[in-house]
Design an enzyme around this catalytic site. Structure first.
Site, short mmCIF file in Angstrom:
data_model
loop_
_atom_site.label_atom_id
_atom_site.label_comp_id
_atom_site.label_asym_id
_atom_site.label_seq_id
_atom_site.Cartn_x
_atom_site.Cartn_y
_atom_site.Cartn_z
N CYS A 1 -9.79 -0.83 6.81
CA CYS A 1 -8.28 -0.70 6.91
C CYS A 1 -7.79 0.67 7.52
O CYS A 1 -6.66 0.92 8.13
CB CYS A 1 -7.39 -0.71 5.46
SG CYS A 1 -7.68 -2.47 4.83
N ASN B 1 -1.44 -8.04 5.18
CA ASN B 1 -2.34 -6.78 5.46
C ASN B 1 -3.36 -7.27 6.64
O ASN B 1 -4.19 -8.12 6.48
CB ASN B 1 -3.18 -6.35 4.46
CG ASN B 1 -4.33 -5.22 4.65
OD1 ASN B 1 -4.50 -4.71 5.60
ND2 ASN B 1 -4.56 -4.63 3.50
N HIS C 1 -0.17 2.50 6.19
CA HIS C 1 -0.92 1.22 6.21
C HIS C 1 -0.51 0.29 5.27
O HIS C 1 0.14 0.24 4.26
CB HIS C 1 -2.26 1.38 5.77
CG HIS C 1 -3.36 0.31 5.66
ND1 HIS C 1 -3.26 -0.75 6.59
CD2 HIS C 1 -4.10 -0.12 4.75
CE1 HIS C 1 -3.93 -1.60 6.18
NE2 HIS C 1 -4.39 -1.31 4.80
#
Length: 304
Positions: free
Chosen positions: A114, A291, A261
């Site tokens: 990520c 995501n 994020h």
């Protein structure tokens, strides 16, 4: 020392929209359960034969290059962030170089999950600061949908992730626009709280999985200790935001826009409340894309 700035942005997501109601047809879940825990309403999944990690990265990169006002021949270097490459090796950076018809520049792959885009951007920033390169293409692309356990067993993870790609062109700055700083950290002691442990050379390799032929083997699906990751994320998130502000003699009151994020809308909302930011100061698009791992920040940057 030179400075760098983002001169062009681009993103691409597949056309195939997968809603929470769609997921409820293949696993024991529902729209209310997913939104309450993640804030996600829908995400994009590729259709086999139409999109790949590479093809999405190429589409995002072409937009970024065009918006930067340069040609592909001006690209000096490529940094490609992903944990879902089309091949185990070689990495997608060299594939991207070929597909875009870019001269034989260097191509580096970054695997930092990520945080992949932040790491890739930091690497590119350092190359430009030293004067080694002038225009660097940074791409982040992820196909998560093909590697998820799309059953009730895997719902805690599989409802969160989506597919997509984002790209930026980082250029040597000749004005006051510049990346102020980047701040990177890791805590390997918590690595197994969010991991895919197979296939891996130190554990179970592909040949072991094939030999076992065990349909109940979960080692090659993502595992996440959701509550632990959430609690840890909000602490580290706050710390590194403050680190970035302090390094540049800024205050929370100086923030015009926070683009986090897109891991979980609840994490973003927690940080927003902690720092006293209003809704117009925090950009979120996880509601419609989920995501997208390394791709989430450049997708959000482009939309914002």
């Amino acid at each position: 020392m030179y400075q760098s700035k983002i001169s062009g942005l681009g993103f691409y997501v597949p056309d195939n929209i997968v809603t929470n109601d769609d997921l409820s047809k293949i696993m024991d879940t529902n729209d209310e359960w997913i939104q309450e825990r993640t804030g996600i309403q829908e995400r994009r999944h590729i259709v086999r034969g139409q999109d790949t990690t590479l093809s999405m990265g190429v589409k995002a990169a072409k937009i970024a290059i065009e918006r930067a006002g340069i040609s592909k021949d001006d690209i000096d270097f490529i940094v490609f962030a992903t944990i879902s490459p089309d091949y185990y090796f070689p990495g997608p950076g060299v594939e991207l170089q070929k597909e875009l018809g870019i001269k034989t520049v260097g191509a580096l792959d970054v695997r930092n999950q990520c945080s992949g885009f932040v790491y890739a951007l930091s690497v590119a920033d350092q190359f430009i600061k030293t004067g080694m390169y002038k225009n660097i293409l940074v791409v982040a692309s992820e196909v998560q949908s093909l590697g998820l356990d799309m059953t009730t067993r895997g719902r805690a993870v599989s409802v969160i992730f989506g597919d997509g790609a984002g790209a930026v062109v980082l250029t040597r700055s000749d004005d006051d626009s510049k990346i102020l700083s980047t701040h990177l950290h890791s805590e390997g002691e918590h690595a197994k709280e969010l991991a895919v442990v197979a296939p891996g050379m130190g554990g179970r390799w592909v040949t072991d999985i094939l030999a076992d032929n065990n349909p109940d083997d979960e080692s090659y699906f993502p595992y996440m200790n959701g509550q632990y990751v959430f609690k840890h994320a909000v602490v580290r998130f706050s710390e590194v935001i403050m680190e970035g502000l302090q390094a540049n003699n800024l205050q929370v009151s100086d923030i015009d826009m926070l683009i986090p994020h897109q891991a979980n809308l609840r994490i973003s909302q927690f940080i927003q409340k902690k720092f006293g930011l209003n809704d117009d100061q925090v950009f979120n698009n996880i509601q419609k894309y989920g995501n997208t791992t390394a791709a989430s920040i450049p997708i959000a940057l482009t939309e914002a």
